[in-house]
Design a protein around this motif. Sequence first.
Motif, mmCIF file in Angstrom:
data_model
loop_
_atom_site.group_PDB
_atom_site.id
_atom_site.type_symbol
_atom_site.label_atom_id
_atom_site.label_comp_id
_atom_site.label_asym_id
_atom_site.label_seq_id
_atom_site.Cartn_x
_atom_site.Cartn_y
_atom_site.Cartn_z
ATOM 1 N N LEU A 33 0.826 -1.209 0.000
ATOM 2 C CA LEU A 33 0.000 0.000 0.000
ATOM 3 C C LEU A 33 0.861 1.259 0.000
ATOM 4 O O LEU A 33 0.527 2.246 -0.669
ATOM 5 C CB LEU A 33 -0.926 -0.003 1.225
ATOM 6 C CG LEU A 33 -1.991 -1.101 1.282
ATOM 7 C CD1 LEU A 33 -2.777 -0.996 2.571
ATOM 8 C CD2 LEU A 33 -2.915 -1.018 0.087
ATOM 9 N N CYS A 37 0.714 4.139 -2.861
ATOM 10 C CA CYS A 37 0.385 5.528 -2.498
ATOM 11 C C CYS A 37 1.520 6.481 -2.852
ATOM 12 O O CYS A 37 1.265 7.653 -3.162
ATOM 13 C CB CYS A 37 0.066 5.599 -1.007
ATOM 14 S SG CYS A 37 -1.435 4.716 -0.539
ATOM 15 N N ALA A 74 -1.570 5.607 2.755
ATOM 16 C CA ALA A 74 -1.567 4.143 2.828
ATOM 17 C C ALA A 74 -2.491 3.660 3.953
ATOM 18 O O ALA A 74 -3.196 2.648 3.800
ATOM 19 C CB ALA A 74 -0.144 3.637 3.044
ATOM 20 N N GLY A 78 -5.786 1.389 3.501
ATOM 21 C CA GLY A 78 -5.966 0.189 4.313
ATOM 22 C C GLY A 78 -7.290 0.194 5.056
ATOM 23 O O GLY A 78 -7.929 -0.863 5.204
#
Length: 518
Positions: A33, A37, A74, A78
Amino acid sequence: MGPAEQDALALREQIFHERVRECIICALLFASLYILCHFIITHFKKHTDFAAVHDDEDAAVNRIALGLCTFTLATALGAVLLLPFSIITNEVLLSFPHNFYIQWLNGSLIHGLWNLIFLFSNLSLIFLMPFAYFFTESEGFAGSKKGIMARVYETSVVLLLLTLLVLGMVWVASAIAGTDAASRQSLYDLWDCYLPYLYSCISLLGVLLLLLCTPFGLSTMFTVTGKLLVKPRLLEDLDEQLSCTRLEEAAVSHRISSGKASCWLNLDMELLREQLLTIRSRRRTLELRRRASPWQRNLGYPLAMLGLLALTGISVLIVCFHVLELLLDEAAMPRGMQDASLGQVSFSIFGSFGAALQVILIFYLMISSVVGFYSSPLFTHLLPRRQDTPLTKIIGNCVSLLVLSSALPVFSRTLGITHFDLLGDFGRSNWLGNFYIIFLYNMSFAGLTTLCLVKKVSWAVQAELLRALGEDRVVGTQGQALGCPCPSFPPALTFSLCPGLHKLPLPVARRRPLGKPC
């Protein structure tokens, strides 16, 4: 070593290996992630804010702030994937309970992910993003030696003062709202009382923002879909419209190139150029619609609109059913659950199909809320632009997306989109146990979304039918009343070919005498 000690040692080894495996999985997921990002932020970031500046100190500050923004984004991503991942994990464990290759999907891993997302979201929202903003704006205290550490000291002091101010406000609010004497007199139980109260206020702000942005985003998505996709030809002739637009473009272009004034109206060259650009844009749109394939024209737009209508209607029906559940069953309240066992029972009465529908609805509502957020007049200036977004605006976008995404699990559970209970500390919000707040929230969402459907669907269909049925009659009447030689052309084309007629009353048809030039 006896058998009992060997069994205990084997159990400790198993627990150790499970913890290591969970840490590795969480690290890999978050690293993926973070990399994604980072590419997203660098796609929108201004090149002048990177290291290609003359001052190494400013470049280092920008790199640190960029890393904090990437970490926050990130975490937001998530938080968006957290609830769908949990629902899918439960269905996979339910379908394959004894499969060796999916044993790493267990309740301990899901609980750990929920706790990490909760921790990272609060850390980013309360400390990292304010630190990044103050760090980019700081210059060091007056009289101190310039450098990175001077900026760090100034930012730390400002952040400490801001933290004390926020904690003081939270303490006052808790003392006013509290019913016992302890909540009014001391600040002793900071971690178990005031920080959860602070998060409760933030989560309430997030779900209210989602409530306002989601219906507005649904309305905007209908409009954007109508502009991006090719509409079917309903009672209209594209060839005639295209020929009229080309003739209108030729007429305006000829007037610009000749530069002569009309009989009654002086030409405004700037206005004519703007009109020519508008006509060319309309012509290109018509040409694209004409070149579209029948499948794209007759299936793409209807399927997209039917999909949006179906998802919106299903969301409203689920919320209405959840309102009935709230009235009849107290267990429908969105309360947290600490000892959830995954893979035991499906969280949808329709099994795997219902779970897949829940995941689709969660993503759909999140996308709608983001679209509505950036389409609202208050937050339009935050919309990022490719390679033209300053660092302060990126910080604002990261904070906004984090507030929306961290409130998504609470939002989905509050509306009854899913019956997967909130894990970790997401269910510790004080207002989640208030029946009146939950009931009014569900009723408000159902009412606003229904109003969106009525406004965007029924009014749009009526306007399209009236336009298609009455266009030819209105245009022909106007052309005949004006005495224009092209009565079947649209009004804009009629005024272009017959300049100055829009200044005259409709019943009057003035023509210049023959033989007298303009």
